[in-house]
Design an enzyme around this catalytic site. Structure first.
Site, PDB file in Angstrom:
ATOM      1  N   ASP A  41     -22.912  37.691  15.066  1.00 14.94           N
ATOM      2  CA  ASP A  41     -22.277  36.658  14.241  1.00 14.94           C
ATOM      3  C   ASP A  41     -20.770  36.869  14.102  1.00 14.94           C
ATOM      4  O   ASP A  41     -20.099  36.128  13.381  1.00 14.94           O
ATOM      5  CB  ASP A  41     -22.910  36.603  12.853  1.00 14.94           C
ATOM      6  CG  ASP A  41     -22.697  37.886  12.052  1.00 14.94           C
ATOM      7  OD1 ASP A  41     -22.203  38.877  12.647  1.00 14.94           O
ATOM      8  OD2 ASP A  41     -22.994  37.891  10.845  1.00 14.94           O
ATOM      9  N   GLY A  42     -20.227  37.877  14.788  1.00 10.72           N
ATOM     10  CA  GLY A  42     -18.790  38.103  14.761  1.00 10.72           C
ATOM     11  C   GLY A  42     -18.328  39.187  13.817  1.00 10.72           C
ATOM     12  O   GLY A  42     -17.144  39.549  13.821  1.00 10.72           O
ATOM     13  N   GLU A  43     -19.226  39.727  12.988  1.00  8.23           N
ATOM     14  CA  GLU A  43     -18.830  40.815  12.093  1.00  8.23           C
ATOM     15  C   GLU A  43     -18.461  42.051  12.910  1.00  8.23           C
ATOM     16  O   GLU A  43     -19.059  42.330  13.942  1.00  8.23           O
ATOM     17  CB  GLU A  43     -19.974  41.162  11.136  1.00  8.23           C
ATOM     18  CG  GLU A  43     -20.196  40.146  10.048  1.00  8.23           C
ATOM     19  CD  GLU A  43     -21.248  40.606   9.045  1.00  8.23           C
ATOM     20  OE1 GLU A  43     -21.693  41.777   9.148  1.00  8.23           O
ATOM     21  OE2 GLU A  43     -21.625  39.803   8.178  1.00  8.23           O
ATOM     22  N   ARG A 100       5.927  37.800   8.181  1.00  8.92           N
ATOM     23  CA  ARG A 100       6.874  36.690   8.038  1.00  8.92           C
ATOM     24  C   ARG A 100       6.758  36.018   6.674  1.00  8.92           C
ATOM     25  O   ARG A 100       7.718  35.401   6.207  1.00  8.92           O
ATOM     26  CB  ARG A 100       6.664  35.666   9.158  1.00  8.92           C
ATOM     27  CG  ARG A 100       7.285  36.089  10.467  1.00  8.92           C
ATOM     28  CD  ARG A 100       6.959  35.126  11.587  1.00  8.92           C
ATOM     29  NE  ARG A 100       5.633  35.356  12.136  1.00  8.92           N
ATOM     30  CZ  ARG A 100       5.169  34.784  13.242  1.00  8.92           C
ATOM     31  NH1 ARG A 100       5.949  33.943  13.907  1.00  8.92           N
ATOM     32  NH2 ARG A 100       3.958  35.041  13.688  1.00  8.92           N
ATOM     33  N   ASP A 176      20.521  33.700  14.874  1.00  9.35           N
ATOM     34  CA  ASP A 176      20.571  32.939  13.625  1.00  9.35           C
ATOM     35  C   ASP A 176      21.199  33.812  12.550  1.00  9.35           C
ATOM     36  O   ASP A 176      21.474  35.003  12.770  1.00  9.35           O
ATOM     37  CB  ASP A 176      19.169  32.462  13.196  1.00  9.35           C
ATOM     38  CG  ASP A 176      18.146  33.595  13.172  1.00  9.35           C
ATOM     39  OD1 ASP A 176      18.496  34.708  12.740  1.00  9.35           O
ATOM     40  OD2 ASP A 176      17.003  33.363  13.598  1.00  9.35           O
ATOM     41  N   LYS A 199      22.861  27.525  13.231  1.00 13.09           N
ATOM     42  CA  LYS A 199      22.103  26.306  13.542  1.00 13.09           C
ATOM     43  C   LYS A 199      22.078  25.391  12.318  1.00 13.09           C
ATOM     44  O   LYS A 199      21.804  25.839  11.210  1.00 13.09           O
ATOM     45  CB  LYS A 199      20.673  26.644  13.934  1.00 13.09           C
ATOM     46  CG  LYS A 199      20.536  27.448  15.205  1.00 13.09           C
ATOM     47  CD  LYS A 199      19.083  27.646  15.552  1.00 13.09           C
ATOM     48  CE  LYS A 199      18.328  28.347  14.444  1.00 13.09           C
ATOM     49  NZ  LYS A 199      16.906  28.592  14.777  1.00 13.09           N
ATOM     50  N   ASP A 225      16.772  40.013  18.550  1.00 15.20           N
ATOM     51  CA  ASP A 225      15.964  39.582  17.418  1.00 15.20           C
ATOM     52  C   ASP A 225      14.862  40.601  17.214  1.00 15.20           C
ATOM     53  O   ASP A 225      14.605  41.438  18.087  1.00 15.20           O
ATOM     54  CB  ASP A 225      15.370  38.192  17.673  1.00 15.20           C
ATOM     55  CG  ASP A 225      15.224  37.380  16.390  1.00 15.20           C
ATOM     56  OD1 ASP A 225      15.262  37.987  15.296  1.00 15.20           O
ATOM     57  OD2 ASP A 225      15.079  36.153  16.484  1.00 15.20           O
ATOM     58  N   THR A 230       7.276  31.827  19.725  1.00 16.81           N
ATOM     59  CA  THR A 230       7.206  30.712  20.667  1.00 16.81           C
ATOM     60  C   THR A 230       8.456  30.634  21.536  1.00 16.81           C
ATOM     61  O   THR A 230       8.534  29.800  22.445  1.00 16.81           O
ATOM     62  CB  THR A 230       7.026  29.376  19.930  1.00 16.81           C
ATOM     63  OG1 THR A 230       8.143  29.181  19.041  1.00 16.81           O
ATOM     64  CG2 THR A 230       5.728  29.385  19.125  1.00 16.81           C
ATOM     65  N   THR A 233      13.747  29.617  19.348  1.00 12.86           N
ATOM     66  CA  THR A 233      15.061  30.012  18.821  1.00 12.86           C
ATOM     67  C   THR A 233      15.877  30.749  19.872  1.00 12.86           C
ATOM     68  O   THR A 233      17.054  30.447  20.101  1.00 12.86           O
ATOM     69  CB  THR A 233      14.886  30.908  17.579  1.00 12.86           C
ATOM     70  OG1 THR A 233      14.253  30.154  16.539  1.00 12.86           O
ATOM     71  CG2 THR A 233      16.231  31.410  17.074  1.00 12.86           C
TER      72      THR A 233
END
EC number: 2.7.6.1
Length: 319
Positions: A41-43, A100, A176, A199, A225, A230, A233
């Protein structure tokens, strides 16, 4: 090398077993015998197949994608070692997920960085060893010791070895305003000036305007950074630098999350080389993009040795 290895044990979850093996090899010990699997079940199920009573246990586990699975693996492993009477449990978390969300940016926001800190402590960890938290203040969320390693010296040594230091045409660029302090510290290592990308989005559905603070024309620019997710930036920044006359654009980061469209964006950007540390396990798609990976195993191995021997780790921050 650890000469009294019977009292220290390195274990790993499923997030980055190669890094754990590299660390163990440097220390001259074996990776501990354990298995982290799942029920139907994923446990998550954890089996420890050797005694750890009274030993100094170090669990290597980045809480990277799949973040929730890897975090639960770490928590359950800590609980298992605590119940097996380990002498001291150090969670070695090269990449600390959920960092974050470290404050309430707007009403009714969670502070997940603090929640994860509480979970690790409640599970039974005695110490945290991590690298480049998204916000260094997260160390204060813990009521247990936190050793916070820096990735910038490793990155700086790489660029120094390539001759990208102490040259008049080298500029370190912050992508940034939030990364200015990191860029300044990195630039000090390379004896180079910094530039800052500011920016601004005038209003909704209007393209960002990028203002460059500093001189980048005819310069070799190094963007830095703490993490690239993704890659929006960092690639937008690289393209803006190229449009403003930068001769070459390099980029570097500690944590290569690289999710979603990151690979295509990097491949199609002005970045000539992206240098990052292997705090997160790389996948085969990395071979298709212009990425150089540097190992953090020697640094973490030395930190583990110093923690085990009750020695200071401040020397590890030097370039």
């Amino acid at each position: 090398m650890i000469t009294h290895g019977k009292n220290i044990k390195i274990f790993t979850g499923n997030s980055h077993p190669k890094l754990a093996q590299d660390i163990a090899d440097i220390l001259g010990v074996q990776v501990g015998k354990s298995k982290v699997s799942t029920f139907s079940d994923g446990e998550i199920s954890v089996d420890i197949n050797e005694t750890v009573r009274g030993t100094d246990v170090f669990i290597v586990q980045s809480t990277s994608s799949p973040v929730n699975n890897n975090l639960m693996e770490l928590l359950i492993m800590i609980d298992a070692f605590k119940r097996a009477s380990a002498g001291r449990i150090t969670a070695v978390v090269p990449y600390y997920g959920y960092a974050r969300q470290d404050r309430k940016a707007k009403s009714r926001d969670p502070i997940t960085a603090k929640l994860v800190a509480d979970l690790l402590t409640a599970a039974g960890a005695h110490r945290i060893l991590t690298m480049d938290l998204h916000a260094p203040q997260i160390q204060g969320y813990f009521n247990i010791p936190v050793d916070h390693l820096l990735g910038a010296p490793i990155l700086a040594k790489y660029f120094i070895s390539k001759g990208l230091a102490e040259q008049d045409d080298i500029v370190v660029v912050s992508p940034d305003l939030g990364s200015v302090t990191r860029a300044r510290n990195f630039a000090d290592n390379l004896h180079a000036p910094i530039a800052i990308i500011d920016k601004r989005r005038p209003k909704a559905n209007v393209s960002e305007i990028m203002n460059i603070i500093g001189e980048v024309k005819d310069k070799r620019c190094i963007l830095i950074d703490d993490m690239i997710d993704t890659a929006g930036t960092i690639t937008n920044a690289a393209n803006a630098l190229k449009e403003l006359g930068a001769e070459n654009v390099y980029a570097c980061c500690t944590h290569g999350v690289l999710s979603g469209p990151a690979f295509d964006r990097i491949n199609n950007s002005a970045i000539e080389e992206l240098v990052m540390l292997n705090t997160i396990q790389l996948n085969q798609e990395m071979e298709k993009v212009k990425i150089t990976s540097l190992s953090v195993a020697p640094l973490f191995a030395e930190a583990i040795k110093r923690i085990y021997d009750d020695q200071p780790i401040s020397k590890l921050f030097e370039v």
